[in-house]
Write a protein that holds these residues in place. Structure first.
Motif, PDB file in Angstrom:
ATOM      1  N   GLN A  50       0.853  -1.190   0.000  1.00 17.41           N
ATOM      2  CA  GLN A  50       0.000   0.000   0.000  1.00 17.41           C
ATOM      3  C   GLN A  50       0.883   1.231   0.000  1.00 17.41           C
ATOM      4  OE1 GLN A  50      -2.446  -0.142   3.506  1.00 17.41           O
ATOM      5  NE2 GLN A  50      -0.985   0.968   4.723  1.00 17.41           N
ATOM      6  N   GLN A  51       0.390   2.276  -0.638  1.00 17.50           N
ATOM      7  CA  GLN A  51       1.147   3.510  -0.694  1.00 17.50           C
ATOM      8  C   GLN A  51       0.613   4.540   0.301  1.00 17.50           C
ATOM      9  OE1 GLN A  51      -0.467   2.654  -3.960  1.00 17.50           O
ATOM     10  NE2 GLN A  51       1.186   1.288  -4.495  1.00 17.50           N
ATOM     11  N   ILE A  52      -0.672   4.484   0.589  1.00 17.12           N
ATOM     12  CA  ILE A  52      -1.327   5.434   1.482  1.00 17.12           C
ATOM     13  C   ILE A  52      -2.679   4.852   1.845  1.00 17.12           C
ATOM     14  CG2 ILE A  52      -2.435   6.719  -0.392  1.00 17.12           C
ATOM     15  CD1 ILE A  52      -1.908   9.283   1.220  1.00 17.12           C
ATOM     16  N   HIS A  53      -3.247   5.257   2.973  1.00 15.73           N
ATOM     17  CA  HIS A  53      -4.625   4.862   3.266  1.00 15.73           C
ATOM     18  C   HIS A  53      -5.269   5.888   4.185  1.00 15.73           C
ATOM     19  CE1 HIS A  53      -3.082   3.117   7.058  1.00 15.73           C
ATOM     20  NE2 HIS A  53      -4.325   3.184   7.483  1.00 15.73           N
ATOM     21  N   PHE A  54      -6.598   5.931   4.119  1.00 16.72           N
ATOM     22  CA  PHE A  54      -7.392   6.792   4.986  1.00 16.72           C
ATOM     23  C   PHE A  54      -7.917   5.976   6.155  1.00 16.72           C
ATOM     24  CE2 PHE A  54      -8.748   9.580   1.267  1.00 16.72           C
ATOM     25  CZ  PHE A  54      -8.056  10.676   1.716  1.00 16.72           C
ATOM     26  N   ASP A  55      -7.961   6.586   7.324  1.00  9.10           N
ATOM     27  CA  ASP A  55      -8.733   6.080   8.452  1.00  9.10           C
ATOM     28  C   ASP A  55      -9.927   7.018   8.581  1.00  9.10           C
ATOM     29  OD1 ASP A  55      -6.999   4.022   9.040  1.00  9.10           O
ATOM     30  OD2 ASP A  55      -6.007   5.070  10.683  1.00  9.10           O
ATOM     31  N   LEU A  56     -11.118   6.503   8.308  1.00 10.13           N
ATOM     32  CA  LEU A  56     -12.340   7.294   8.403  1.00 10.13           C
ATOM     33  C   LEU A  56     -13.087   6.875   9.670  1.00 10.13           C
ATOM     34  CD1 LEU A  56     -13.464   6.944   4.682  1.00 10.13           C
ATOM     35  CD2 LEU A  56     -12.257   8.870   5.727  1.00 10.13           C
ATOM     36  N   ASP A  81     -11.747   0.542  20.564  1.00 14.07           N
ATOM     37  CA  ASP A  81     -12.111   0.855  19.185  1.00 14.07           C
ATOM     38  C   ASP A  81     -11.964  -0.390  18.316  1.00 14.07           C
ATOM     39  OD1 ASP A  81      -9.366   0.562  18.882  1.00 14.07           O
ATOM     40  OD2 ASP A  81      -8.999   2.617  18.290  1.00 14.07           O
ATOM     41  N   ASP A  82     -12.442  -0.284  17.096  1.00 13.57           N
ATOM     42  CA  ASP A  82     -12.336  -1.373  16.134  1.00 13.57           C
ATOM     43  C   ASP A  82     -12.243  -0.758  14.746  1.00 13.57           C
ATOM     44  OD1 ASP A  82     -12.178  -3.961  15.129  1.00 13.57           O
ATOM     45  OD2 ASP A  82     -14.028  -4.644  16.077  1.00 13.57           O
ATOM     46  N   PHE A  83     -11.913  -1.564  13.758  1.00 11.12           N
ATOM     47  CA  PHE A  83     -11.817  -1.086  12.388  1.00 11.12           C
ATOM     48  C   PHE A  83     -12.000  -2.246  11.424  1.00 11.12           C
ATOM     49  CE2 PHE A  83      -7.619  -2.487  13.520  1.00 11.12           C
ATOM     50  CZ  PHE A  83      -7.122  -3.080  12.360  1.00 11.12           C
ATOM     51  N   CYS A 133      -9.699   2.419   5.895  1.00 15.35           N
ATOM     52  CA  CYS A 133     -10.332   1.801   7.061  1.00 15.35           C
ATOM     53  C   CYS A 133     -11.548   2.594   7.502  1.00 15.35           C
ATOM     54  CB  CYS A 133      -9.359   1.754   8.238  1.00 15.35           C
ATOM     55  SG  CYS A 133      -7.862   0.809   7.924  1.00 15.35           S
ATOM     56  N   LEU A 134     -12.591   1.880   7.885  1.00 13.29           N
ATOM     57  CA  LEU A 134     -13.671   2.471   8.661  1.00 13.29           C
ATOM     58  C   LEU A 134     -13.359   2.123  10.113  1.00 13.29           C
ATOM     59  CD1 LEU A 134     -16.922   1.627   6.653  1.00 13.29           C
ATOM     60  CD2 LEU A 134     -15.596   3.759   6.646  1.00 13.29           C
ATOM     61  N   CYS A 135     -13.285   3.144  10.961  1.00 14.35           N
ATOM     62  CA  CYS A 135     -12.926   2.976  12.366  1.00 14.35           C
ATOM     63  C   CYS A 135     -14.063   3.524  13.224  1.00 14.35           C
ATOM     64  CB  CYS A 135     -11.662   3.769  12.689  1.00 14.35           C
ATOM     65  SG  CYS A 135     -10.288   3.505  11.545  1.00 14.35           S
ATOM     66  N   TRP A 136     -14.220   2.954  14.411  1.00 14.78           N
ATOM     67  CA  TRP A 136     -15.267   3.433  15.309  1.00 14.78           C
ATOM     68  C   TRP A 136     -14.922   3.063  16.741  1.00 14.78           C
ATOM     69  CZ3 TRP A 136     -15.438  -0.735  12.192  1.00 14.78           C
ATOM     70  CH2 TRP A 136     -15.712  -1.980  12.785  1.00 14.78           C
ATOM     71  N   LEU A 137     -15.546   3.790  17.664  1.00 14.91           N
ATOM     72  CA  LEU A 137     -15.440   3.472  19.085  1.00 14.91           C
ATOM     73  C   LEU A 137     -16.520   2.461  19.399  1.00 14.91           C
ATOM     74  CD1 LEU A 137     -14.808   7.018  20.577  1.00 14.91           C
ATOM     75  CD2 LEU A 137     -13.141   5.198  20.167  1.00 14.91           C
ATOM     76  N   VAL A 138     -16.146   1.327  19.952  1.00 14.04           N
ATOM     77  CA  VAL A 138     -17.077   0.232  20.201  1.00 14.04           C
ATOM     78  C   VAL A 138     -18.203   0.660  21.130  1.00 14.04           C
ATOM     79  CG1 VAL A 138     -17.308  -2.087  21.173  1.00 14.04           C
ATOM     80  CG2 VAL A 138     -15.349  -1.524  19.721  1.00 14.04           C
TER      81      VAL A 138
END
Length: 126
Positions: free
Chosen positions: A67-73, A103-105, A117-122
């Motif tokens: 991977q060259q780059i990624h977003f954490d949303l 948290d989780d993703f 990634c989709l990330c969230w607080l559990v």
């Protein structure tokens, strides 16, 4: 130095698929200019997409093309966000861990194969 806008730019062989995917995820529009598309959200440029006819998608996590780059949303409602990105053309690369605290993703690829990634607080999902 004063920076007016911060724009991340992705290479893609299919400008339309890539730019419209991110416009759909971020609730924006696409401004097309030949071999360049800009995703605009709230009147401000957010993501650029540049034509790269020979673009080879990353083969994350174990392939030879890293991977060259990624977003954490970070999202408020994972289920809703998951349905939206899937409807826009995402694919799941790595399922969520299933954490019960903290948290989780979940890791996805956009139409050009770039991981995000989709990330969230559990606790907020209970």
């Amino acid at each position: 130095m004063r920076i007016k806008f911060q724009v991340v730019t992705f290479d893609a062989a299919d400008l339309g698929a890539e730019s419209h995917f991110w416009a759909g995820v971020l609730g924006g529009t696409v401004e097309e200019d030949g071999d360049w598309h800009m995703v605009v959200v709230g009147g401000e440029p957010r993501i650029g997409v540049q034509l790269a006819p020979d673009h080879t998608p990353p083969t994350w996590p174990d392939g030879p093309i890293k991977q060259q780059i990624h977003f954490d949303l970070w999202v408020e409602d994972f289920a809703e966000a998951h349905e939206q990105v899937m409807a826009l053309g995402a694919t799941v690369l790595k399922p969520k861990r299933g954490n019960t605290t903290g948290d989780d993703f979940q890791v996805y690829a956009d139409p050009a194969g770039h991981p995000f990634c989709l990330c969230w607080l559990v606790a907020e999902q209970s």
